[in-house]
Every structure is written in C-alpha cells, then in structure tokens.
Design a protein around this motif. Structure first.
Motif, PDB file in Angstrom:
ATOM      1  N   VAL A   1      12.308  49.664   0.763  1.00 19.11           N
ATOM      2  CA  VAL A   1      11.596  49.170   1.933  1.00 19.11           C
ATOM      3  C   VAL A   1      11.897  47.688   2.094  1.00 19.11           C
ATOM      4  CG1 VAL A   1       9.317  48.780   2.929  1.00 19.11           C
ATOM      5  CG2 VAL A   1       9.756  50.848   1.644  1.00 19.11           C
ATOM      6  N   GLU A   2      12.197  47.270   3.325  1.00 16.04           N
ATOM      7  CA  GLU A   2      12.401  45.854   3.639  1.00 16.04           C
ATOM      8  C   GLU A   2      11.353  45.444   4.647  1.00 16.04           C
ATOM      9  OE1 GLU A   2      16.186  44.572   4.997  1.00 16.04           O
ATOM     10  OE2 GLU A   2      17.256  45.412   3.310  1.00 16.04           O
ATOM     11  N   GLN A   3      10.731  44.297   4.398  1.00 15.64           N
ATOM     12  CA  GLN A   3       9.708  43.831   5.330  1.00 15.64           C
ATOM     13  C   GLN A   3       9.711  42.305   5.307  1.00 15.64           C
ATOM     14  OE1 GLN A   3       5.924  45.626   4.807  1.00 15.64           O
ATOM     15  NE2 GLN A   3       4.883  44.214   6.153  1.00 15.64           N
ATOM     16  N   PRO A   4       9.764  41.666   6.487  1.00 15.84           N
ATOM     17  CA  PRO A   4       9.733  40.198   6.490  1.00 15.84           C
ATOM     18  C   PRO A   4       8.326  39.694   6.178  1.00 15.84           C
ATOM     19  CG  PRO A   4       9.798  41.044   8.734  1.00 15.84           C
ATOM     20  CD  PRO A   4       9.933  42.231   7.811  1.00 15.84           C
ATOM     21  N   VAL A   5       8.267  38.633   5.368  1.00 14.60           N
ATOM     22  CA  VAL A   5       6.991  37.991   5.056  1.00 14.60           C
ATOM     23  C   VAL A   5       7.137  36.494   5.293  1.00 14.60           C
ATOM     24  CG1 VAL A   5       6.246  39.691   3.365  1.00 14.60           C
ATOM     25  CG2 VAL A   5       7.603  37.764   2.624  1.00 14.60           C
ATOM     26  N   THR A   6       6.039  35.824   5.599  1.00  8.02           N
ATOM     27  CA  THR A   6       6.048  34.384   5.821  1.00  8.02           C
ATOM     28  C   THR A   6       5.499  33.700   4.578  1.00  8.02           C
ATOM     29  OG1 THR A   6       5.716  34.686   8.185  1.00  8.02           O
ATOM     30  CG2 THR A   6       5.191  32.517   7.288  1.00  8.02           C
ATOM     31  N   LEU A   7       6.303  32.812   4.004  1.00  4.38           N
ATOM     32  CA  LEU A   7       5.884  32.054   2.826  1.00  4.38           C
ATOM     33  C   LEU A   7       5.677  30.611   3.228  1.00  4.38           C
ATOM     34  CD1 LEU A   7       8.411  33.503   0.227  1.00  4.38           C
ATOM     35  CD2 LEU A   7       6.066  34.210   0.650  1.00  4.38           C
TER      36      LEU A   7
ATOM     37  N   ARG B   1       0.850  -1.182   0.000  1.00  6.04           N
ATOM     38  CA  ARG B   1       0.000   0.000   0.000  1.00  6.04           C
ATOM     39  C   ARG B   1       0.882   1.226   0.000  1.00  6.04           C
ATOM     40  NH1 ARG B   1      -4.917  -1.054   4.246  1.00  6.04           N
ATOM     41  NH2 ARG B   1      -5.641  -3.002   3.354  1.00  6.04           N
ATOM     42  N   VAL B   2       0.273   2.352  -0.414  1.00  5.97           N
ATOM     43  CA  VAL B   2       0.992   3.625  -0.412  1.00  5.97           C
ATOM     44  C   VAL B   2       0.164   4.624   0.374  1.00  5.97           C
ATOM     45  CG1 VAL B   2       1.796   5.511  -1.854  1.00  5.97           C
ATOM     46  CG2 VAL B   2       2.061   3.172  -2.639  1.00  5.97           C
ATOM     47  N   ARG B   3       0.806   5.338   1.282  1.00  9.48           N
ATOM     48  CA  ARG B   3       0.149   6.373   2.078  1.00  9.48           C
ATOM     49  C   ARG B   3       0.745   7.715   1.649  1.00  9.48           C
ATOM     50  NH1 ARG B   3       1.598   5.238   7.456  1.00  9.48           N
ATOM     51  NH2 ARG B   3      -0.059   3.690   7.484  1.00  9.48           N
ATOM     52  N   VAL B   4      -0.114   8.665   1.260  1.00 14.17           N
ATOM     53  CA  VAL B   4       0.338   9.986   0.857  1.00 14.17           C
ATOM     54  C   VAL B   4      -0.205  10.992   1.871  1.00 14.17           C
ATOM     55  CG1 VAL B   4       0.253  11.759  -0.932  1.00 14.17           C
ATOM     56  CG2 VAL B   4       0.316   9.340  -1.584  1.00 14.17           C
ATOM     57  N   SER B   5       0.689  11.786   2.421  1.00 12.83           N
ATOM     58  CA  SER B   5       0.273  12.842   3.341  1.00 12.83           C
ATOM     59  C   SER B   5       1.007  14.118   2.946  1.00 12.83           C
ATOM     60  CB  SER B   5       0.601  12.456   4.793  1.00 12.83           C
ATOM     61  OG  SER B   5       1.991  12.215   4.925  1.00 12.83           O
ATOM     62  N   THR B   6       0.525  15.245   3.414  1.00 13.21           N
ATOM     63  CA  THR B   6       1.164  16.509   3.081  1.00 13.21           C
ATOM     64  C   THR B   6       1.620  17.208   4.353  1.00 13.21           C
ATOM     65  OG1 THR B   6      -0.956  17.657   3.127  1.00 13.21           O
ATOM     66  CG2 THR B   6      -0.228  16.833   0.992  1.00 13.21           C
ATOM     67  N   ARG B   7       2.649  17.978   4.192  1.00 13.59           N
ATOM     68  CA  ARG B   7       3.180  18.775   5.299  1.00 13.59           C
ATOM     69  C   ARG B   7       3.338  20.197   4.795  1.00 13.59           C
ATOM     70  NH1 ARG B   7       8.119  14.838   6.703  1.00 13.59           N
ATOM     71  NH2 ARG B   7       6.907  13.078   7.435  1.00 13.59           N
ATOM     72  N   ILE B   8       3.051  21.159   5.650  1.00 12.79           N
ATOM     73  CA  ILE B   8       3.218  22.566   5.294  1.00 12.79           C
ATOM     74  C   ILE B   8       4.393  23.102   6.095  1.00 12.79           C
ATOM     75  CG2 ILE B   8       2.192  24.858   5.402  1.00 12.79           C
ATOM     76  CD1 ILE B   8      -0.507  23.549   4.978  1.00 12.79           C
ATOM     77  N   SER B   9       5.317  23.683   5.364  1.00 15.85           N
ATOM     78  CA  SER B   9       6.471  24.276   6.033  1.00 15.85           C
ATOM     79  C   SER B   9       6.434  25.782   5.786  1.00 15.85           C
ATOM     80  CB  SER B   9       7.769  23.669   5.494  1.00 15.85           C
ATOM     81  OG  SER B   9       7.866  23.879   4.099  1.00 15.85           O
ATOM     82  N   GLU B  10       6.974  26.522   6.738  1.00 14.38           N
ATOM     83  CA  GLU B  10       7.002  27.976   6.635  1.00 14.38           C
ATOM     84  C   GLU B  10       8.440  28.443   6.676  1.00 14.38           C
ATOM     85  OE1 GLU B  10       4.707  29.593   9.807  1.00 14.38           O
ATOM     86  OE2 GLU B  10       2.782  29.007   8.920  1.00 14.38           O
ATOM     87  N   ARG B  11       8.700  29.548   5.968  1.00 10.67           N
ATOM     88  CA  ARG B  11      10.041  30.133   5.995  1.00 10.67           C
ATOM     89  C   ARG B  11       9.908  31.649   5.915  1.00 10.67           C
ATOM     90  NH1 ARG B  11       9.085  28.598   0.834  1.00 10.67           N
ATOM     91  NH2 ARG B  11       9.669  30.030  -0.813  1.00 10.67           N
ATOM     92  N   GLU B  12      10.790  32.336   6.554  1.00 13.78           N
ATOM     93  CA  GLU B  12      10.789  33.793   6.530  1.00 13.78           C
ATOM     94  C   GLU B  12      11.688  34.239   5.377  1.00 13.78           C
ATOM     95  OE1 GLU B  12       9.336  36.203   8.564  1.00 13.78           O
ATOM     96  OE2 GLU B  12       8.181  34.582   9.467  1.00 13.78           O
ATOM     97  N   GLU B  13      11.207  35.198   4.607  1.00 15.95           N
ATOM     98  CA  GLU B  13      12.000  35.772   3.533  1.00 15.95           C
ATOM     99  C   GLU B  13      11.890  37.279   3.610  1.00 15.95           C
ATOM    100  OE1 GLU B  13      11.793  34.759  -0.590  1.00 15.95           O
ATOM    101  OE2 GLU B  13      11.894  32.637  -0.119  1.00 15.95           O
ATOM    102  N   MET B  14      12.966  37.957   3.239  1.00 19.85           N
ATOM    103  CA  MET B  14      12.970  39.406   3.239  1.00 19.85           C
ATOM    104  C   MET B  14      12.582  39.865   1.837  1.00 19.85           C
ATOM    105  SD  MET B  14      13.340  41.841   5.312  1.00 19.85           S
ATOM    106  CE  MET B  14      14.318  41.351   6.689  1.00 19.85           C
ATOM    107  N   VAL B  15      11.559  40.697   1.751  1.00 18.42           N
ATOM    108  CA  VAL B  15      11.092  41.208   0.471  1.00 18.42           C
ATOM    109  C   VAL B  15      11.616  42.629   0.319  1.00 18.42           C
ATOM    110  CG1 VAL B  15       9.045  41.820  -0.868  1.00 18.42           C
ATOM    111  CG2 VAL B  15       9.015  39.799   0.570  1.00 18.42           C
ATOM    112  N   ARG B  16      12.242  42.898  -0.804  1.00 18.91           N
ATOM    113  CA  ARG B  16      12.751  44.238  -1.085  1.00 18.91           C
ATOM    114  C   ARG B  16      11.997  44.783  -2.291  1.00 18.91           C
ATOM    115  NH1 ARG B  16      17.912  44.783   1.462  1.00 18.91           N
ATOM    116  NH2 ARG B  16      18.609  42.770   2.197  1.00 18.91           N
ATOM    117  N   GLU B  17      11.488  45.987  -2.155  1.00 22.06           N
ATOM    118  CA  GLU B  17      10.725  46.593  -3.244  1.00 22.06           C
ATOM    119  C   GLU B  17      10.915  48.095  -3.187  1.00 22.06           C
ATOM    120  OE1 GLU B  17       8.728  46.758  -6.579  1.00 22.06           O
ATOM    121  OE2 GLU B  17       9.089  44.854  -5.579  1.00 22.06           O
TER     122      GLU B  17
END
Length: 146
Positions: free
Chosen positions: A113-119, A34-50
């Motif tokens: 402008v620099e602002q941290p965002v969560t992806l 049998r095959v079991r498929v599950s998902t995981r959500i990971s988060e990372r902080e990235e600095m956005v420059r604009e």
C-alpha cells in the motif's frame, strides 16, 4: 628640622602631607548585542510504503443429508472451521438430519500500500541583533550604579 605646618612628632620632626590619591571601582552592564530566536515549521510530502496483511473467508456449502443422534458442535479441521447446520424433520418419530456443513477457509495475503503523508519539522532561526553603542564615559565620571 622644624616647620609651622603641623604638629611636632615625638622626635621633634614635622610631617607635611603632600598629595593622597584613592581609586573607586564600579561595574556597569553594557549590552553589546542581542539574539532573536524564532521557529519555522516546514512541511514535506513523503510516500509511506507498508505491507498490510488481509484476511478473507471463503464459505463452501457441503450437503450431508444424514440422520444423526445428537447435535454436533463446531470443529476445526486443519485451517477449516466446520459449522454444522441441523434441521428437525417431523416423521412418526423425531430424528436429527444433518443437512449440510459450512466449511470456512481463511486465506491470508499481503498487499503493498502506498499513501502520501504530510510530515512537519521545526527549525530554529537565530539572528544576531546589534545593540546601540554604549555611551562613552570620561575617566572622571561615575556610573549611576555606584
């Protein structure tokens, strides 16, 4: 040749049946794994420059104090918007006196402008789960599906 075991044929020969075999084929579903498929959500902080544009307005009061015949309208002189301010003054006769003008100049600048965002990203995890071994059948057994 004659024998007492069967009816005679047209030619007088007798046929003796010996042994007759037949085969039956059936299918059975066997679970190997049998095959079991599950998902995981990971988060990372990235600095956005604009680069963001900002606009400022500078107001300069320009005194005029001059009599005029009609109310002047708002006008544009290059990058300056001129808004006349008129006052009625009571004299023996009524006259318009242009007291001052507002000169508005717009300045544009770009600010970094620099602002941290969560992806978030989603990954799939696939695991193979082995099934219990299928029961062994002897060649003479028939399956319940047959």
């Amino acid at each position: 040749m004659t024998a007492d075991n069967g009816p005679p044929s047209d030619e007088g020969d007798v046929v003796i049946p010996l042994h007759d075999e037949s085969v039956t084929v059936g299918k059975q579903r066997v679970e190997r794994s049998r095959v079991r498929v599950s998902t995981r959500i990971s988060e990372r902080e990235e600095m956005v420059r604009e680069a963001l544009d900002q606009e400022e307005a500078t107001v300069t009061r320009v005194p005029i104090d001059r009599e005029i015949d009609a109310h002047p309208g708002i006008r544009q002189e290059g990058d300056v918007t001129v808004i006349p301010l008129v006052e009625e003054v009571l004299v023996v006769e009524r006259r318009l006196v242009l007291r001052e003008e507002l000169h508005i100049r717009k300045n544009r600048r770009t600010v970094e402008v620099e602002q941290p965002v969560t992806l978030r990203s989603e990954d799939a995890v696939v695991e193979r789960v082995t099934a219990p071994p299928a029961p062994v059948r002897s060649p003479n057994q028939t399956s319940p599906e047959e």
